[in-house]
Design a protein around this motif. Sequence first.
Motif, PDB file in Angstrom:
ATOM      1  N   PRO A   9      48.744  69.501  78.785  1.00 49.98           N
ATOM      2  CA  PRO A   9      48.805  68.073  79.340  1.00 49.98           C
ATOM      3  C   PRO A   9      49.340  67.279  78.278  1.00 49.98           C
ATOM      4  O   PRO A   9      48.831  67.157  77.086  1.00 49.98           O
ATOM      5  N   GLU A  13      53.221  61.202  74.726  1.00 52.82           N
ATOM      6  CA  GLU A  13      53.083  62.435  73.438  1.00 52.82           C
ATOM      7  C   GLU A  13      54.315  62.706  72.874  1.00 52.82           C
ATOM      8  O   GLU A  13      54.712  63.434  72.284  1.00 52.82           O
ATOM      9  N   ARG A 157      35.999  72.802  73.222  1.00 52.11           N
ATOM     10  CA  ARG A 157      37.102  71.980  73.427  1.00 52.11           C
ATOM     11  C   ARG A 157      37.836  72.726  74.866  1.00 52.11           C
ATOM     12  O   ARG A 157      37.256  73.692  75.309  1.00 52.11           O
ATOM     13  N   THR A 206      44.626  58.734  70.331  1.00 53.36           N
ATOM     14  CA  THR A 206      43.814  59.252  71.206  1.00 53.36           C
ATOM     15  C   THR A 206      43.690  58.474  72.248  1.00 53.36           C
ATOM     16  O   THR A 206      43.937  57.164  72.302  1.00 53.36           O
ATOM     17  N   TRP A 208      41.344  58.499  74.403  1.00 55.36           N
ATOM     18  CA  TRP A 208      39.731  58.365  75.089  1.00 55.36           C
ATOM     19  C   TRP A 208      39.240  57.062  74.325  1.00 55.36           C
ATOM     20  O   TRP A 208      38.914  57.106  72.911  1.00 55.36           O
TER      21      TRP A 208
END
Length: 312
Positions: A9, A13, A157, A206, A208
């Motif tokens: 995913p 990126e 993970r 990140t 998150w």
Amino acid sequence: MPKISIIVPCYNEEAALPLFYREITRVAGEMDYVDFEFIFIDDGSKDNTLPELRRLAAADKRVRFVSFSRNFGKEAGMLAGLEAATGDFVALMDADLQDPPALLPELYQAVTKEGYDCAATRRTTREGEPPIRSFFARMFYKIINKISDADIVDGARDYRLMRRSMVDAILSMREYNRFSKGIFGWVGFRTKWVPFVNVERIAGETKWSFWKLFRYSLEGIVAFSTVPLAIASVLGVIVCLAAFVFVVVVLVKTLAFGDPVGGWPSMMCVILFLGGVQLLCIGILGQYLSKTYLEAKRRPVYLVRETEEGVK
Ligand code: UDP
Ligand code: MG
């Protein structure tokens, strides 16, 4: 030759993708006893992730991609990848090299030679993470393992290699609110846990934040446990019992000492407390109701705009 599908995913990126591709093809080159298929999921990226994927797919026919019409979240990305995968084995991996592709031979060994259905990774430290975040993460794992039947491992993970039978089991779970850590645990099968030391993201940043993680953990609890609903009923019973005792005390007191007007402070305490308990329980009900509402709509988990075969 058996085939491994690697699912990646990707959301914004562009910086990590070339590095990831170089590393994964290096590992694939070493594992010359298996065929590979790389499926990248462009989760509505706003940078050059999609052009980069088009370029990779044109140059290497093992590369496939699915590009979403907007950002649907990593869970949707993983589902799209699992649905698109054609391999006998399927691996899930992040694009930022926090899931070292170099572990693949070891994971493959576990599912082919050691009789496991799945080899999953677990990071051994939470180093480099803010302490408050680690504290909440630990609490979350403690709580959810107490109150749900899915075995959810602390530090696990999403990086894992699974046999086809387990992938099909996961795909048979058609829920809209997908909490993968719970789904993996819920389907069972034999899982080997491979520990590794946490590595920093190679490039980019990140996605998150603390709040996102907090909301995600609440979703996990609602998705895999109905214990909060039971808590609401238990709270109700406790409050009823307390109220009964209180009534008896008030009655006896009034009969013995008469009924001088007063008691406003104590009355306010009781009203506020009961109001709080009621709102809390309605809130818990609401959480489950809202999830049921979303499931009932049966909306697709993701929408595809383009794949390596072109725009749909
Ligand atoms: N990701 C995604 N959609 C999102 C957020 C993240 O596909 O909405 C991907 C991201 O590109 C990465 C993986 O999920 O490959 C893990 O994200 P990230 O590295 O930001 O999370 P962390 O490793 O910090 O938990
Ligand atoms: Mg990461």
